[in-house]
Design a protein around this motif. Structure first.
Motif, short mmCIF file in Angstrom:
data_model
loop_
_atom_site.label_atom_id
_atom_site.label_comp_id
_atom_site.label_asym_id
_atom_site.label_seq_id
_atom_site.Cartn_x
_atom_site.Cartn_y
_atom_site.Cartn_z
N LEU A 183 44.69 33.48 52.24
CA LEU A 183 45.15 32.56 53.45
C LEU A 183 46.66 32.84 53.88
N PRO A 184 47.51 33.75 53.23
CA PRO A 184 48.66 33.96 54.03
C PRO A 184 48.48 35.19 54.97
N ASN A 185 47.16 35.64 54.96
CA ASN A 185 46.87 36.70 56.04
C ASN A 185 47.63 37.98 55.79
N ARG A 186 47.80 38.38 54.79
CA ARG A 186 48.31 39.54 54.60
C ARG A 186 47.63 40.96 54.81
N LYS A 187 46.58 40.66 54.58
CA LYS A 187 45.53 41.68 54.71
C LYS A 187 45.51 42.71 53.54
N VAL A 188 46.33 42.55 52.58
CA VAL A 188 46.26 43.48 51.45
C VAL A 188 45.82 43.06 50.05
N VAL A 189 45.66 41.71 50.13
CA VAL A 189 45.62 40.89 48.86
C VAL A 189 44.32 41.63 48.03
N ARG A 190 43.10 41.68 48.97
CA ARG A 190 41.79 42.21 48.47
C ARG A 190 42.06 43.30 47.72
N LYS A 191 42.83 44.26 48.46
CA LYS A 191 42.99 45.83 47.77
C LYS A 191 43.60 45.61 46.77
N LEU A 192 44.60 44.82 46.53
CA LEU A 192 45.45 44.54 45.34
C LEU A 192 44.78 44.18 44.12
N TYR A 193 43.98 43.11 44.50
CA TYR A 193 42.84 42.26 43.62
C TYR A 193 42.06 43.37 43.22
N ARG A 240 58.75 46.96 22.07
CA ARG A 240 58.57 46.25 20.88
C ARG A 240 57.40 46.00 20.39
N GLY A 241 56.08 46.40 21.38
CA GLY A 241 54.74 45.61 21.08
C GLY A 241 54.54 44.14 21.61
N ILE A 242 55.49 43.94 22.32
CA ILE A 242 55.17 42.50 23.08
C ILE A 242 54.03 42.40 24.28
N ALA A 243 53.23 41.63 24.13
CA ALA A 243 52.25 41.39 25.30
C ALA A 243 53.09 41.15 26.62
N THR A 244 52.57 41.71 27.79
CA THR A 244 52.93 41.36 29.14
C THR A 244 52.03 40.98 29.97
N ILE A 245 52.18 40.01 30.68
CA ILE A 245 51.32 39.57 31.92
C ILE A 245 52.25 39.42 33.00
N ALA A 246 51.65 39.84 34.24
CA ALA A 246 52.39 39.40 35.35
C ALA A 246 51.55 38.68 36.58
N VAL A 247 52.06 38.20 37.46
CA VAL A 247 51.33 37.49 38.65
C VAL A 247 52.19 38.02 39.72
N GLY A 248 51.26 38.55 40.74
CA GLY A 248 52.08 38.93 42.12
C GLY A 248 50.96 38.70 43.13
N ASP A 249 51.67 39.02 44.62
CA ASP A 249 50.71 38.86 45.66
C ASP A 249 50.91 39.90 46.63
N GLY A 250 52.05 40.78 46.61
CA GLY A 250 52.56 41.51 47.37
C GLY A 250 52.69 43.06 47.13
N ILE A 301 50.55 50.66 41.18
CA ILE A 301 51.54 51.24 42.08
C ILE A 301 50.75 52.02 43.24
N HIS A 302 50.02 52.93 43.05
CA HIS A 302 49.32 53.80 43.82
C HIS A 302 48.58 53.10 45.09
N THR A 303 47.96 52.03 44.54
CA THR A 303 47.40 51.25 45.76
C THR A 303 48.32 50.57 46.67
N VAL A 304 49.35 50.16 45.84
CA VAL A 304 50.49 49.29 46.78
C VAL A 304 51.30 50.39 47.70
N ARG A 305 51.35 51.67 47.26
CA ARG A 305 52.07 52.36 48.18
C ARG A 305 50.92 53.00 49.37
N LYS A 306 49.92 52.75 48.92
CA LYS A 306 48.87 53.47 50.04
C LYS A 306 48.64 52.24 51.01
N HIS A 307 48.41 50.95 50.71
CA HIS A 307 48.10 50.04 51.46
C HIS A 307 48.85 48.91 51.92
N VAL A 308 50.07 48.78 51.26
CA VAL A 308 50.81 47.64 51.58
C VAL A 308 51.96 48.27 52.58
#
Length: 311
Positions: free
Chosen positions: A23-33, A184-194, A204-211
Protein backbone atom coordinates in the motif's frame (compact mmCIF):
# COMPACT_ATOMS: atom_id res chain seq x y z
CA UNK A 1 7.19 -28.51 16.34
CA UNK A 2 3.86 -30.29 16.03
CA UNK A 3 1.84 -30.04 12.83
CA UNK A 4 -0.33 -26.94 12.93
CA UNK A 5 -4.10 -27.14 12.79
CA UNK A 6 -5.47 -26.14 9.37
CA UNK A 7 -7.20 -23.06 10.82
CA UNK A 8 -3.93 -21.69 12.21
CA UNK A 9 -2.11 -22.30 8.93
CA UNK A 10 -4.90 -20.64 6.98
CA UNK A 11 -5.03 -17.65 9.31
CA UNK A 12 -1.26 -17.30 9.20
CA UNK A 13 -1.33 -17.22 5.40
CA UNK A 14 -3.98 -14.49 5.39
CA UNK A 15 -2.08 -12.50 8.03
CA UNK A 16 1.11 -12.75 5.97
CA UNK A 17 -0.55 -11.56 2.78
CA UNK A 18 -2.27 -8.69 4.58
CA UNK A 19 0.95 -7.55 6.25
CA UNK A 20 2.77 -7.64 2.91
CA UNK A 21 0.31 -5.47 0.97
CA UNK A 22 2.28 -2.86 -0.98
CA UNK A 23 0.00 0.00 0.00
CA UNK A 24 2.94 2.42 0.30
CA UNK A 25 3.33 1.65 -3.43
CA UNK A 26 7.09 1.14 -3.42
CA UNK A 27 6.71 -1.45 -6.21
CA UNK A 28 9.45 -3.63 -4.72
CA UNK A 29 7.73 -5.23 -1.73
CA UNK A 30 6.54 -8.29 -3.67
CA UNK A 31 10.05 -8.95 -5.03
CA UNK A 32 11.53 -8.70 -1.54
CA UNK A 33 8.78 -10.84 -0.03
CA UNK A 34 9.26 -13.58 -2.63
CA UNK A 35 13.03 -13.58 -2.07
CA UNK A 36 12.65 -13.79 1.71
CA UNK A 37 10.16 -16.67 1.49
CA UNK A 38 11.79 -18.58 -1.38
CA UNK A 39 13.25 -21.36 0.75
CA UNK A 40 10.39 -21.57 3.26
CA UNK A 41 7.33 -23.79 3.32
CA UNK A 42 5.32 -21.56 5.67
CA UNK A 43 4.30 -17.88 5.77
CA UNK A 44 7.02 -15.49 6.93
CA UNK A 45 5.21 -14.19 10.01
CA UNK A 46 4.43 -17.72 11.15
CA UNK A 47 8.02 -18.83 10.53
CA UNK A 48 9.27 -16.01 12.76
CA UNK A 49 6.69 -16.77 15.46
CA UNK A 50 7.64 -20.45 15.45
CA UNK A 51 11.32 -19.54 15.74
CA UNK A 52 10.54 -17.45 18.83
CA UNK A 53 8.45 -20.25 20.33
CA UNK A 54 11.21 -22.80 19.64
CA UNK A 55 14.23 -20.83 20.83
CA UNK A 56 12.78 -19.02 23.85
CA UNK A 57 11.97 -20.57 27.22
CA UNK A 58 9.84 -18.88 29.86
CA UNK A 59 11.76 -16.06 31.51
CA UNK A 60 14.23 -15.63 28.64
CA UNK A 61 15.33 -12.17 27.54
CA UNK A 62 14.65 -11.03 23.97
CA UNK A 63 16.28 -7.96 22.44
CA UNK A 64 14.10 -5.92 20.07
CA UNK A 65 16.18 -3.47 18.02
CA UNK A 66 14.26 -0.62 16.41
CA UNK A 67 14.22 3.08 15.51
CA UNK A 68 15.07 4.68 12.14
CA UNK A 69 16.12 8.36 11.91
CA UNK A 70 14.46 10.63 9.35
CA UNK A 71 16.29 13.49 7.62
CA UNK A 72 16.45 16.46 7.91
CA UNK A 73 14.79 16.62 11.34
CA UNK A 74 16.95 13.77 12.70
CA UNK A 75 14.14 12.16 14.68
CA UNK A 76 12.67 8.66 14.69
CA UNK A 77 10.00 7.63 12.21
CA UNK A 78 6.52 6.21 12.85
CA UNK A 79 7.39 2.83 11.36
CA UNK A 80 9.23 0.41 13.64
CA UNK A 81 8.63 1.41 17.27
CA UNK A 82 4.87 0.65 17.16
CA UNK A 83 5.53 -2.81 15.73
CA UNK A 84 8.25 -3.36 18.30
CA UNK A 85 5.91 -2.28 21.12
CA UNK A 86 3.11 -4.63 20.08
CA UNK A 87 5.48 -7.56 19.66
CA UNK A 88 7.07 -6.76 23.03
CA UNK A 89 3.70 -6.91 24.77
CA UNK A 90 2.99 -10.25 23.11
CA UNK A 91 6.36 -11.58 24.26
CA UNK A 92 5.56 -10.48 27.81
CA UNK A 93 2.20 -12.25 27.57
CA UNK A 94 3.96 -15.55 26.80
CA UNK A 95 6.38 -15.18 29.71
CA UNK A 96 9.40 -13.59 28.02
CA UNK A 97 11.35 -10.47 28.99
CA UNK A 98 11.77 -8.02 26.09
CA UNK A 99 14.34 -5.23 26.14
CA UNK A 100 14.29 -2.50 23.49
CA UNK A 101 17.57 -1.46 21.88
CA UNK A 102 17.95 1.78 19.90
CA UNK A 103 20.17 4.88 19.82
CA UNK A 104 20.10 8.43 21.16
CA UNK A 105 18.34 9.84 18.09
CA UNK A 106 15.38 7.46 18.40
CA UNK A 107 15.29 6.77 22.14
CA UNK A 108 12.45 9.18 23.02
CA UNK A 109 10.18 7.70 20.35
CA UNK A 110 10.98 4.12 21.34
CA UNK A 111 10.36 4.89 25.01
CA UNK A 112 7.01 6.49 24.16
CA UNK A 113 5.97 3.41 22.19
CA UNK A 114 7.07 0.96 24.88
CA UNK A 115 6.50 2.58 28.26
CA UNK A 116 6.51 -0.78 30.10
CA UNK A 117 9.68 -2.16 28.49
CA UNK A 118 13.30 -1.24 29.34
CA UNK A 119 15.01 0.76 26.60
CA UNK A 120 18.80 0.75 26.15
CA UNK A 121 20.99 2.53 23.62
CA UNK A 122 23.99 1.65 21.45
CA UNK A 123 26.50 4.43 20.59
CA UNK A 124 27.22 5.87 17.17
CA UNK A 125 30.98 5.48 17.56
CA UNK A 126 31.99 2.11 16.15
CA UNK A 127 34.43 1.02 18.88
CA UNK A 128 32.10 2.14 21.64
CA UNK A 129 29.24 0.31 19.92
CA UNK A 130 31.27 -2.91 19.80
CA UNK A 131 32.05 -2.62 23.49
CA UNK A 132 28.39 -1.89 24.34
CA UNK A 133 27.16 -4.79 22.22
CA UNK A 134 29.52 -7.21 23.96
CA UNK A 135 28.42 -5.97 27.37
CA UNK A 136 24.71 -6.16 26.56
CA UNK A 137 24.96 -9.71 25.25
CA UNK A 138 27.06 -10.87 28.20
CA UNK A 139 24.92 -9.18 30.84
CA UNK A 140 21.44 -10.10 29.56
CA UNK A 141 22.15 -13.32 27.63
CA UNK A 142 19.21 -12.93 25.22
CA UNK A 143 17.92 -16.05 23.53
CA UNK A 144 16.71 -14.15 20.47
CA UNK A 145 17.51 -10.86 18.71
CA UNK A 146 14.73 -9.19 16.72
CA UNK A 147 15.32 -6.15 14.50
CA UNK A 148 12.27 -4.18 13.36
CA UNK A 149 12.74 -1.33 10.86
CA UNK A 150 16.27 -0.69 12.05
CA UNK A 151 18.97 0.69 9.71
CA UNK A 152 21.36 -1.97 8.47
CA UNK A 153 24.83 -1.12 7.22
CA UNK A 154 25.83 -1.86 3.63
CA UNK A 155 28.93 -3.74 2.45
CA UNK A 156 31.08 -0.76 3.50
CA UNK A 157 29.37 -0.43 6.89
CA UNK A 158 27.53 2.74 5.90
CA UNK A 159 23.85 3.43 6.67
CA UNK A 160 21.37 4.95 4.22
CA UNK A 161 17.80 6.13 3.77
CA UNK A 162 15.61 4.75 1.00
CA UNK A 163 16.51 7.88 -0.96
CA UNK A 164 20.15 6.80 -0.96
CA UNK A 165 21.32 9.41 1.54
CA UNK A 166 23.97 8.57 4.13
CA UNK A 167 22.84 8.65 7.79
CA UNK A 168 25.81 6.86 9.36
CA UNK A 169 26.56 9.83 11.63
CA UNK A 170 23.11 9.43 13.23
CA UNK A 171 22.87 5.67 13.70
CA UNK A 172 24.00 3.63 16.70
CA UNK A 173 25.91 0.65 15.27
CA UNK A 174 23.46 -2.09 16.24
CA UNK A 175 24.70 -4.37 13.44
CA UNK A 176 27.34 -5.38 15.98
CA UNK A 177 24.62 -6.94 18.14
CA UNK A 178 23.49 -9.17 15.27
CA UNK A 179 27.04 -10.06 14.24
CA UNK A 180 28.15 -10.91 17.77
CA UNK A 181 24.87 -12.61 18.56
CA UNK A 182 25.19 -14.86 15.53
CA UNK A 183 28.75 -15.77 16.50
CA UNK A 184 27.35 -16.86 19.88
CA UNK A 185 24.61 -18.97 18.28
CA UNK A 186 21.78 -16.60 19.22
CA UNK A 187 18.71 -16.72 16.95
CA UNK A 188 18.14 -13.61 14.80
CA UNK A 189 14.87 -12.40 13.30
CA UNK A 190 14.52 -9.26 11.20
CA UNK A 191 11.64 -7.20 9.85
CA UNK A 192 11.95 -4.79 6.94
CA UNK A 193 10.12 -3.31 3.98
CA UNK A 194 12.75 -1.70 1.75
CA UNK A 195 15.99 -3.66 1.92
CA UNK A 196 18.09 -1.10 3.80
CA UNK A 197 17.11 -2.54 7.20
CA UNK A 198 19.18 -4.68 9.55
CA UNK A 199 18.75 -8.33 8.56
CA UNK A 200 18.00 -7.71 4.88
CA UNK A 201 21.44 -8.98 3.98
CA UNK A 202 19.61 -12.29 3.63
CA UNK A 203 18.26 -10.99 0.29
CA UNK A 204 21.01 -8.55 -0.62
CA UNK A 205 21.19 -9.58 -4.27
CA UNK A 206 17.45 -8.99 -4.74
CA UNK A 207 17.71 -5.60 -3.04
CA UNK A 208 20.66 -4.56 -5.19
CA UNK A 209 18.82 -5.63 -8.34
CA UNK A 210 15.32 -4.27 -7.76
CA UNK A 211 15.38 -1.48 -5.15
CA UNK A 212 16.20 2.09 -6.26
CA UNK A 213 19.67 2.96 -4.95
CA UNK A 214 20.04 -0.66 -3.86
CA UNK A 215 23.33 -1.09 -5.72
CA UNK A 216 24.49 2.54 -5.88
CA UNK A 217 23.56 5.19 -3.34
CA UNK A 218 23.82 8.98 -3.55
CA UNK A 219 26.72 9.27 -1.11
CA UNK A 220 30.48 8.94 -1.82
CA UNK A 221 30.65 5.35 -0.59
CA UNK A 222 28.82 4.29 -3.76
CA UNK A 223 28.01 0.84 -2.36
CA UNK A 224 24.23 1.18 -2.36
CA UNK A 225 21.63 1.06 0.38
CA UNK A 226 21.31 -2.74 0.45
CA UNK A 227 21.91 -3.94 4.00
CA UNK A 228 24.64 -6.57 4.28
CA UNK A 229 23.95 -8.16 7.69
CA UNK A 230 21.70 -11.20 7.44
CA UNK A 231 19.19 -12.83 9.80
CA UNK A 232 18.02 -16.38 10.38
CA UNK A 233 14.47 -15.34 9.51
CA UNK A 234 13.58 -12.23 7.51
CA UNK A 235 9.99 -10.98 7.40
CA UNK A 236 9.02 -8.48 4.71
CA UNK A 237 5.92 -6.30 5.02
CA UNK A 238 4.26 -3.42 3.23
CA UNK A 239 5.35 -1.54 6.33
CA UNK A 240 7.53 -3.04 9.03
CA UNK A 241 4.84 -2.31 11.63
CA UNK A 242 2.39 -4.54 9.80
CA UNK A 243 4.92 -7.37 9.56
CA UNK A 244 5.70 -7.07 13.28
CA UNK A 245 1.98 -7.13 14.06
CA UNK A 246 1.77 -10.25 11.92
CA UNK A 247 4.47 -11.99 13.96
CA UNK A 248 2.70 -11.00 17.19
CA UNK A 249 -0.60 -12.27 15.78
CA UNK A 250 0.90 -15.62 14.74
CA UNK A 251 2.60 -16.03 18.12
CA UNK A 252 -0.78 -15.35 19.76
CA UNK A 253 -2.31 -18.10 17.63
CA UNK A 254 0.45 -20.56 18.52
CA UNK A 255 0.10 -19.79 22.24
CA UNK A 256 -3.72 -19.59 22.16
CA UNK A 257 -3.79 -16.00 23.36
CA UNK A 258 -6.09 -13.16 22.41
CA UNK A 259 -4.44 -10.77 19.95
CA UNK A 260 -5.37 -7.35 21.26
CA UNK A 261 -3.87 -4.72 18.96
CA UNK A 262 -6.84 -3.16 17.15
CA UNK A 263 -7.28 0.07 15.21
CA UNK A 264 -8.10 2.09 18.34
CA UNK A 265 -4.90 0.86 20.01
CA UNK A 266 -2.98 1.77 16.85
CA UNK A 267 -4.17 5.38 16.90
CA UNK A 268 -3.30 5.76 20.59
CA UNK A 269 0.15 4.30 19.95
CA UNK A 270 0.82 6.60 16.99
CA UNK A 271 -0.30 9.65 18.99
CA UNK A 272 2.12 8.75 21.80
CA UNK A 273 5.13 8.55 19.52
CA UNK A 274 4.12 11.68 17.59
CA UNK A 275 4.02 13.53 20.90
CA UNK A 276 7.56 12.24 21.50
CA UNK A 277 8.77 13.72 18.20
CA UNK A 278 8.22 10.96 15.62
CA UNK A 279 7.50 11.86 12.00
CA UNK A 280 6.19 10.02 8.97
CA UNK A 281 9.17 8.97 6.85
CA UNK A 282 7.60 10.01 3.52
CA UNK A 283 5.99 13.37 4.31
CA UNK A 284 8.55 13.99 7.09
CA UNK A 285 5.74 15.63 9.02
CA UNK A 286 4.27 14.97 12.46
CA UNK A 287 1.12 13.15 11.37
CA UNK A 288 -0.27 9.64 12.09
CA UNK A 289 0.84 8.22 8.76
CA UNK A 290 3.19 5.23 8.38
CA UNK A 291 5.51 5.23 5.36
CA UNK A 292 3.14 7.70 3.75
CA UNK A 293 0.10 5.44 4.25
CA UNK A 294 -2.84 7.61 5.44
CA UNK A 295 -4.51 6.86 8.76
CA UNK A 296 -7.71 5.27 7.36
CA UNK A 297 -5.78 2.78 5.22
CA UNK A 298 -3.24 1.97 7.93
CA UNK A 299 -6.09 1.45 10.40
CA UNK A 300 -7.81 -0.87 7.93
CA UNK A 301 -4.75 -3.13 7.67
CA UNK A 302 -4.41 -3.19 11.47
CA UNK A 303 -8.09 -4.07 11.75
CA UNK A 304 -7.77 -6.86 9.18
CA UNK A 305 -4.88 -8.48 11.07
CA UNK A 306 -6.85 -8.22 14.33
CA UNK A 307 -10.01 -9.65 12.73
CA UNK A 308 -8.25 -12.58 11.02
CA UNK A 309 -6.41 -13.53 14.20
CA UNK A 310 -9.43 -13.41 16.50
CA UNK A 311 -12.04 -14.84 14.12
Amino acid sequence: MKTLKPDISQKAYMIDQTAALDLPNRKVVRKLYEAASASLEKPLCLTAAERIAKTCNEGDTVFIITGFPVLPKNVGETDGPPGAAVLAETLRAVGLEPIMITDDICVDVVKAASSNVPVLTVPIDDKQAQHTAENLLSKHEPSTLIAIERPGWNARQEYHTMRGLNISSLVGKTDHLFKMGQSRGIATIAVGDGGNELGCGKIIHTVRKHVPYGAKCQCPCGAGIAASTSADVLVIGGTSNWAAYGIAACLSLLKKLEYRHDKESELKLLRRILDAGAVDSVSRESQPFVDGVPTPINSLVVHLIWTITNA
